[in-house]
Design a protein around this motif. Structure first.
Motif, PDB file in Angstrom:
ATOM      1  N   LEU A  54      82.535 -40.808 -34.247  1.00  0.00           N
ATOM      2  CA  LEU A  54      82.711 -40.477 -35.672  1.00  0.00           C
ATOM      3  C   LEU A  54      83.726 -39.338 -35.847  1.00  0.00           C
ATOM      4  O   LEU A  54      83.992 -38.585 -34.910  1.00  0.00           O
ATOM      5  N   PRO A  55      84.282 -39.183 -37.036  1.00  0.00           N
ATOM      6  CA  PRO A  55      85.232 -38.092 -37.272  1.00  0.00           C
ATOM      7  C   PRO A  55      84.564 -36.726 -37.093  1.00  0.00           C
ATOM      8  O   PRO A  55      83.442 -36.516 -37.558  1.00  0.00           O
ATOM      9  N   ALA A  56      85.259 -35.818 -36.430  1.00  0.00           N
ATOM     10  CA  ALA A  56      84.760 -34.448 -36.266  1.00  0.00           C
ATOM     11  C   ALA A  56      85.588 -33.489 -37.105  1.00  0.00           C
ATOM     12  O   ALA A  56      85.058 -32.569 -37.719  1.00  0.00           O
ATOM     13  N   ILE A  57      86.896 -33.683 -37.101  1.00  0.00           N
ATOM     14  CA  ILE A  57      87.787 -32.830 -37.894  1.00  0.00           C
ATOM     15  C   ILE A  57      88.739 -33.740 -38.657  1.00  0.00           C
ATOM     16  O   ILE A  57      89.349 -34.648 -38.069  1.00  0.00           O
ATOM     17  N   THR A  58      88.817 -33.511 -39.964  1.00  0.00           N
ATOM     18  CA  THR A  58      89.641 -34.390 -40.802  1.00  0.00           C
ATOM     19  C   THR A  58      90.602 -33.550 -41.629  1.00  0.00           C
ATOM     20  O   THR A  58      90.417 -32.346 -41.774  1.00  0.00           O
ATOM     21  N   ARG A  59      91.609 -34.246 -42.158  1.00  0.00           N
ATOM     22  CA  ARG A  59      92.523 -33.538 -43.062  1.00  0.00           C
ATOM     23  C   ARG A  59      92.854 -34.437 -44.249  1.00  0.00           C
ATOM     24  O   ARG A  59      93.156 -35.624 -44.079  1.00  0.00           O
ATOM     25  N   ASN A  60      92.810 -33.852 -45.415  1.00  0.00           N
ATOM     26  CA  ASN A  60      93.162 -34.572 -46.635  1.00  0.00           C
ATOM     27  C   ASN A  60      94.381 -33.894 -47.254  1.00  0.00           C
ATOM     28  O   ASN A  60      94.377 -32.684 -47.451  1.00  0.00           O
ATOM     29  N   VAL A  61      95.415 -34.665 -47.510  1.00  0.00           N
ATOM     30  CA  VAL A  61      96.598 -34.095 -48.160  1.00  0.00           C
ATOM     31  C   VAL A  61      96.382 -34.204 -49.666  1.00  0.00           C
ATOM     32  O   VAL A  61      96.074 -35.274 -50.189  1.00  0.00           O
ATOM     33  N   VAL A  62      96.483 -33.077 -50.349  1.00  0.00           N
ATOM     34  CA  VAL A  62      96.247 -33.037 -51.800  1.00  0.00           C
ATOM     35  C   VAL A  62      97.436 -32.318 -52.430  1.00  0.00           C
ATOM     36  O   VAL A  62      97.680 -31.153 -52.109  1.00  0.00           O
ATOM     37  N   GLY A  63      98.150 -32.996 -53.287  1.00  0.00           N
ATOM     38  CA  GLY A  63      99.330 -32.366 -53.879  1.00  0.00           C
ATOM     39  C   GLY A  63     100.238 -31.864 -52.772  1.00  0.00           C
ATOM     40  O   GLY A  63     100.501 -32.558 -51.781  1.00  0.00           O
ATOM     41  N   ALA A  64     100.658 -30.612 -52.908  1.00  0.00           N
ATOM     42  CA  ALA A  64     101.551 -30.043 -51.895  1.00  0.00           C
ATOM     43  C   ALA A  64     100.769 -29.376 -50.773  1.00  0.00           C
ATOM     44  O   ALA A  64     101.365 -28.817 -49.844  1.00  0.00           O
ATOM     45  N   GLY A  65      99.457 -29.401 -50.832  1.00  0.00           N
ATOM     46  CA  GLY A  65      98.664 -28.684 -49.837  1.00  0.00           C
ATOM     47  C   GLY A  65      97.790 -29.613 -49.007  1.00  0.00           C
ATOM     48  O   GLY A  65      97.950 -30.838 -49.029  1.00  0.00           O
TER      49      GLY A  65
END
Ligand code: GLA
Length: 690
Positions: free
Chosen positions: A580-591
């Motif tokens: 399963l995912p342990a560390i994720t990243r979501n791109v939101v706008g410019a951040g």
């Protein structure tokens, strides 16, 4: 209202308790203070029984003589109100004003802090002695500042507290129906039909009501703030000198640093290093970063540190030669306008007779006193750091106002979130707001990256990275603020279980970490805590412990997955998250918003942080900093100063341009720092930010 000016430079000195000595020692104190370069003494902190030996009878003669003597010798006074240590006559006359423990035991006199902050008799006695002091000394030219009370932090229970708690609840909730809803009193038959049925959460049969406990902690913090504010109002009426109270920074919390700082003219902290070596230096940075952050642009002062000892576990260890100098310069680098100690001279008896002092038991011919003297000389060469920064700030008539450091990274710090993490009945007893914040701060310190603390609903726009290590409880405003920060191009990292509860400590429906779920682009479907002592492997080669989760991706990409757990882990549930995912990243706008759903090991944590720092383009203040070579840029006057400290280990290479104000040596490019070297470089190029 200035504490420092061009004549004082950086304040240097400590708690001075002459009432504990016969007067023939005082002249020797002055001789040694001058020898050490002491320019400030904090007086009267626990002197209530010497000032008011009987109710209403004041003995100011000795204090008059002490203040005159210091003043005549050019030593400024930070005058305390002695209200942290009520005298025996008071406790005898007002036994109801003694503190009562959570178990219902009323404590007796015989130590310090033997008061109940809700007791009207205590409040009246504290106000009376504060007024008597302010009337007598409020306009005395020796008084540089007021030190009200000492380390607010006493919590009490009992009937007087119950009554005050109810008044506080009535103001908060208005009616019982609202309180019953917020406390969810239908669980376990706790519905209240009358206000006088409500008690402070003393020891009870099994788990207490979580929101009741949280509200009691909020109430206790407000009660202490009210005690502080009462004294502020009295002293302000009678004196123009600035007011502070010394914050204690332990792994427990009974007041809210932010609102205590708001009420103060300047912030002061007591900092006792709790680890040896580089970890001690990291802990020092943690304390002074807190002080500067809580002050939010106001000046701050180190009110207490120990000249020689460090409490590590059950032993009092001696500081290594040079450590007190390096730790002191760390505080100055982070904005302190003064370095003070607890305390001046070592007592031969009394409860804290082995607490180290500026003048040790063995006297002036000691390594410790020589280092204290060396420190006085060192600080004496840094006076330009407390110069008035700019015309705009001078108008405010306080020293060192505005920006003193400019970290681009901040760690979320919030009293409610701290208390939420202490709630009984959570899926793990391993939560600790303090430990989580400190772990992330320490990792950044070893990476050479400087950091502020910030409350999520404060202005986040000056940061590029905001880290949220253990904010279990979040208000709507705080969640919106973090979202706005990321949408505007900021980079956030949120750790597991953060955002699970709303401002009433209710679980947000629809998935854990619900307050941040949209921002993170995940839905946390199930909590999978890892058994105590177990570790699991991550697919980036690091290990992790404590926590895992079943996460559904809702827009986020996976950076790291759980690989598999140990054999024991599999048997005991630790490996359920495998794949399963342990560390994720979501791109939101410019951040971006990174989610860390487990507790990575030290290298894994550093990797998470390195990843986000690289994305935000954040670097140390000097090349090669980190791993014990500290680089901190402090702004003062119209320019900037680069502090470089090589905490004793090995020679280190860096590069800098400027003139060292300690030695007068100019540097222009690559340089080697030997172990223990310290430079304070006046930089020609950089200018002070707004
Ligand atoms: C606190 C107090 C001091 C002294 C020191 C000892 O900071 O303010 O009075 O007790 O602890 O560490």
């Amino acid at each position: 209202m200035t504490v420092t000016d061009s004549t004082t430079g950086i304040l240097f000195g400590g708690d001075y308790n002459p009432e504990q000595w016969s007067e023939d020692v005082w002249a020797d104190d002055i001789r040694l203070m001058k020898q050490a370069g002491v320019n400030t003494a904090s007086v009267g902190i626990f002197a209530w029984s010497s000032i008011e030996p009987e109710e209403g009878r004041y003995e100011f003669g000795w204090l008059d003589r002490v203040i005159e003597m210091l003043h005549d010798n050019g030593i400024g006074v930070i005058l305390a109100t002695p209200t942290a240590s009520p005298p025996p006559w008071f406790s005898k006359a007002h036994p109801e004003a003694l503190p009562t423990t959570r178990e219902g035991v009323r404590l007796v006199h015989g130590s310090r802090d033997t008061y109940n902050p809700a007791a009207p008799a205590y409040r009246a006695a504290a106000a009376a002695v504060a007024r008597a002091l302010a009337e007598r000394y409020g306009a005395h030219p020796a008084i540089r500042a007021w030190h009200l009370h000492n380390e607010y932090g006493t919590v009490s229970y009992g009937p007087l507290v119950d009554a005050e708690f109810r008044t506080w609840l009535q103001a908060r909730y208005g009616d019982l129906a609202t309180l019953n809803r917020v406390w969810h009193t239908s669980f376990w038959s706790q519905g209240y039909a009358a206000w006088d049925e409500i008690l402070a959460p003393q020891q009870t049969q099994y788990l207490p009501n979580p929101t009741q406990v949280l509200d009691f902690k909020r109430f206790s913090a407000d009660l202490l703030l009210a005690c502080y504010q009462e004294q502020i109002d009295i002293v302000r009426e009678l004196s123009a000198a600035p007011i502070t109270t010394n914050f204690i920074l332990p792994p427990w919390l009974h007041f809210d640093h932010w609102n205590f700082a708001d009420a103060s003219d300047f912030v002061s902290i007591d900092h006792y290093v709790d680890a040896a070596g580089a970890d001690g230096a990291a802990h020092t940075a943690f304390g002074s970063d807190q002080a500067r952050s809580f002050a939010r642009g106001k000046p701050w002062l180190l009110m207490e540190q120990a000249a020689n000892t460090t409490q590590v576990g059950k032993r009092i260890l001696a500081k290594v030669p040079g450590q007190v100098l390096a730790n002191s310069v760390q505080h100055v680098a982070r904005g302190a306008f003064g370095i003070l100690f607890f305390q001046w001279r070592a007592p031969y008896s009394g409860a804290e007779f082995f607490h180290s002092t500026m003048v040790p038991h063995a006297g002036e011919n000691t390594r410790v006193f020589r280092e204290v003297t060396e420190l006085g000389a060192l600080l004496g060469r840094m006076g330009e750091l407390v110069a008035q920064p700019s015309a705009a700030d001078s108008a405010a008539d306080t020293p060192v106002t505005g920006v003193v450091n400019r970290p681009r990274v901040a760690i979320a710090w919030d009293a409610d979130a701290w208390w939420a993490a202490e709630t009984a009945g959570l899926p793990s007893d391993g939560f600790s707001f303090h430990r989580s914040a400190r772990r992330v701060h320490r990792a950044l310190w070893f990476m050479g990256v400087n950091v502020d603390f910030v409350r999520l609903d404060h202005d986040l726009s000056r940061y590029d990275v905001v880290l949220v290590p253990s904010q279990l409880m979040v208000t709507d405003a705080q969640a919106a603020s973090l979202r706005g920060f990321v949408e505007a191009g900021g980079h956030a990292v949120v750790w597991y279980f953060s955002g699970t509860f709303d401002g009433d400590l209710h679980i947000i429906p629809g998935g854990y970490s619900g307050a941040f779920a949209d921002l993170l682009g995940v839905r946390v479907e199930e909590l999978l805590p890892i058994a105590d002592g177990e570790t699991v492997e991550l697919d980036d080669g690091h290990t992790a412990s404590d926590w895992s989760e079943r996460i559904e991706l809702r827009g986020a990409e996976v950076l790291v997955r759980f690989a598999h757990g140990s054999a024991q882990g599999r048997a005991r549930g630790g490996a359920q998250a495998a794949g399963l995912p342990a560390i994720t990243r979501n791109v939101v706008g410019a951040g971006s918003a990174t989610y860390v759903s487990t507790e990575p090991d030290d290298a894994g944590l550093a990797a998470v942080l390195a990843n986000v720092l690289a994305r935000a383009g954040v670097e140390p203040d000097a090349p090669g900093a980190g791993d014990g070579l500290e680089a901190v840029r402090r702004y003062a006057g119209e320019g900037s100063y680069l502090f470089l400290i090589n905490h004793p280990d090995r020679p280190r290479e860096t590069s800098a341009v400027g003139t060292d104000i300690l030695s007068g040596t100019a540097y222009d490019g690559p340089l080697t720092m030997e172990p223990g070297d310290m430079l304070v470089l006046r930089e020609a190029s950089a200018s002070r930010p707004n």
